[in-house]
Design an enzyme around this catalytic site. Structure first.
Site, PDB file in Angstrom:
ATOM      1  N   LEU A   1       2.238   4.431  -3.400  1.00  0.00           N
ATOM      2  CA  LEU A   1       1.233   5.490  -3.266  1.00  0.00           C
ATOM      3  C   LEU A   1       1.736   6.718  -2.526  1.00  0.00           C
ATOM      4  O   LEU A   1       1.464   7.855  -2.933  1.00  0.00           O
ATOM      5  CB  LEU A   1      -0.005   4.942  -2.543  1.00  0.00           C
ATOM      6  CG  LEU A   1      -0.650   3.675  -3.127  1.00  0.00           C
ATOM      7  CD1 LEU A   1      -1.926   3.343  -2.366  1.00  0.00           C
ATOM      8  CD2 LEU A   1      -0.945   3.845  -4.606  1.00  0.00           C
ATOM      9  N   ASP A   2       2.463   6.520  -1.432  1.00  0.00           N
ATOM     10  CA  ASP A   2       2.843   7.659  -0.597  1.00  0.00           C
ATOM     11  C   ASP A   2       3.633   8.736  -1.333  1.00  0.00           C
ATOM     12  O   ASP A   2       3.384   9.935  -1.131  1.00  0.00           O
ATOM     13  CB  ASP A   2       3.636   7.166   0.612  1.00  0.00           C
ATOM     14  CG  ASP A   2       2.755   6.449   1.624  1.00  0.00           C
ATOM     15  OD1 ASP A   2       1.560   6.247   1.320  1.00  0.00           O
ATOM     16  OD2 ASP A   2       3.251   6.078   2.703  1.00  0.00           O
TER      17      ASP A   2
ATOM     18  N   HIS B   1       0.815  -1.212   0.000  1.00  0.00           N
ATOM     19  CA  HIS B   1       0.000   0.000   0.000  1.00  0.00           C
ATOM     20  C   HIS B   1       0.850   1.265   0.000  1.00  0.00           C
ATOM     21  O   HIS B   1       0.468   2.288  -0.577  1.00  0.00           O
ATOM     22  CB  HIS B   1      -0.927   0.019   1.222  1.00  0.00           C
ATOM     23  CG  HIS B   1      -1.737   1.270   1.339  1.00  0.00           C
ATOM     24  ND1 HIS B   1      -1.296   2.365   2.043  1.00  0.00           N
ATOM     25  CD2 HIS B   1      -2.930   1.619   0.809  1.00  0.00           C
ATOM     26  CE1 HIS B   1      -2.206   3.332   1.953  1.00  0.00           C
ATOM     27  NE2 HIS B   1      -3.193   2.916   1.216  1.00  0.00           N
ATOM     28  N   CYS B   2       2.013   1.229   0.657  1.00  0.00           N
ATOM     29  CA  CYS B   2       2.706   2.480   0.953  1.00  0.00           C
ATOM     30  C   CYS B   2       3.635   2.989  -0.144  1.00  0.00           C
ATOM     31  O   CYS B   2       3.505   4.126  -0.592  1.00  0.00           O
ATOM     32  CB  CYS B   2       3.500   2.321   2.253  1.00  0.00           C
ATOM     33  SG  CYS B   2       2.451   2.164   3.710  1.00  0.00           S
ATOM     34  N   ILE B   3       4.598   2.184  -0.560  1.00  0.00           N
ATOM     35  CA  ILE B   3       5.661   2.710  -1.424  1.00  0.00           C
ATOM     36  C   ILE B   3       5.148   3.163  -2.786  1.00  0.00           C
ATOM     37  O   ILE B   3       5.595   4.195  -3.299  1.00  0.00           O
ATOM     38  CB  ILE B   3       6.794   1.676  -1.579  1.00  0.00           C
ATOM     39  CG1 ILE B   3       7.335   1.309  -0.188  1.00  0.00           C
ATOM     40  CG2 ILE B   3       7.922   2.237  -2.421  1.00  0.00           C
ATOM     41  CD1 ILE B   3       8.412   0.244  -0.216  1.00  0.00           C
TER      42      ILE B   3
END
Length: 352
Positions: A269-270, A265-267
């Site tokens: 999108l963030d 989810h993070c890398i």
């Protein structure tokens, strides 16, 4: 003198509601239970809630057995009904924050959670947003609550690493940001009661930014290694041997490895949340955009390599059978969120 909520936190009498029972929310809920709090788990997915009530965990990091054991203690209730949250003292928001098709932030799940909390929360409750998002979201979405009822507010970015058997909620340092002294006291007391180390920052925006910085750092370095792998390929040099050699340096180097892109989810999108926030301030990041392009292009690069190999061994592309071994975005994980291996399959099987 301590406030009533502060006394309830210290005595473990506060009731905690975790909104969103996925990779972030469920481990956090179980950690709160382990530390002696009563917990209400809320999710809008009725099917997920029913399976959880039957003892079936929706994520790899929490086993069915672990879930079944905490359910036996009768301190963990599960619901899809916002009305069941009216007695909660603490709300931890762990909902998805995806991107729209144009790569703009989608905080609709955060806003929906805020509506649920606003309808049921009482005076002097504590709300902490844990979902990854752009700086200013906490104030933007929850800041107007105090015009109608007093709440304590914080942002504390999740640091879950699915499949990591060393670092979990307990022993992963927790960054916490607040914007007023009263919220600071409440947030500090609560998080210190469930994790080993709490790092307090000066505002919710600093905490929000720290999460984007962590994952943008990883995205950029992974992209750099992806480019290094391509350079080594053209120079006929073993990239893996090269990385292992560089990693022997005890200072000034951090090991990253190339792959088929970035997942989870993070890398993926963030960095786009950060780039969007920068654009709103009239700026843009060349590093973030370049890393995004490099990592996004990795599946096609891998496909091109596969097609080249097939051509070299005289195998027809249309009738060749290709096995994709593993669908997660990293080893030993069943987490396929944003997994580029799905793109890899699509490119292979739809190519004419």
């Amino acid at each position: 003198m301590d406030s009533q909520l502060l006394r309830k936190i210290k005595s473990k009498q506060a009731i905690v509601t975790v909104i969103g029972l996925g990779y972030v929310g469920l481990p956090l809920a179980l950690r709160c239970l382990t530390c002696g709090f009563k917990v209400i788990g809320f999710d809008t997915d009725q099917n997920k809630i029913e399976k959880m009530k039957a003892g079936q965990s929706p994520i790899q990091d929490i086993s069915d057995y672990q879930l079944q054991e905490v359910l036996k203690q009768n301190h963990f209730s599960l619901t899809t009904n916002g009305g069941d949250l009216k007695n909660a003292d603490i709300f931890l928001v762990c909902v998805p924050t995806p991107l729209k098709e144009n790569y703009e932030p989608d905080i609709s799940f955060v806003k929906a959670a805020a509506d649920i909390i606003f309808d049921c929360c009482k005076e002097d409750c504590f709300v902490a947003l844990e979902s990854s998002t752009y700086p200013g979201t906490t104030k933007q979405v929850f800041g107007n609550f105090n015009e109608y009822k007093k709440i304590f507010l914080a942002y504390s970015p999740e640091r879950v690493d699915p499949g990591n058997e060393i670092y979990e909620v307990k022993n992963t340092p927790k960054v916490v940001g607040t914007d007023d002294p009263e919220s600071y006291k409440i947030a500090k007391a609560f998080y210190q009661s469930i994790v080993d180390k709490v790092h307090i920052v000066t505002s919710t925006e600093v905490a929000e930014m720290s999460k984007l910085l962590e994952n943008s750092f990883r995205s950029i370095n992974i992209a750099f290694m992806n480019e290094m792998a391509e350079i080594c390929e053209h120079l006929k040099i073993d990239i893996w041997n090269t990385i292992e050699a560089a990693a022997t340096k005890p200072f000034g180097f951090m090991k990253f490895t190339p792959g088929v892109g970035v997942g989870g989810h993070c890398i993926p999108l963030d960095p786009m949340y950060l780039e969007w926030a920068a654009q709103q301030a009239g700026h843009s990041s060349e590093f973030l955009n370049l890393a995004h392009r490099v990592n996004k292009g990795q599946p096609q690069r891998i496909v091109n390599n596969v097609l080249e190999i097939l051509t070299q061994v005289d195998k027809p592309i249309k009738t060749s059978r290709i096995v994709v071994y593993g669908m997660g975005y990293k080893g030993n994980s069943s987490d396929i969120r944003e997994s580029k291996l799905r793109n890899f399959q699509f490119i292979i099987f739809t190519r004419s």
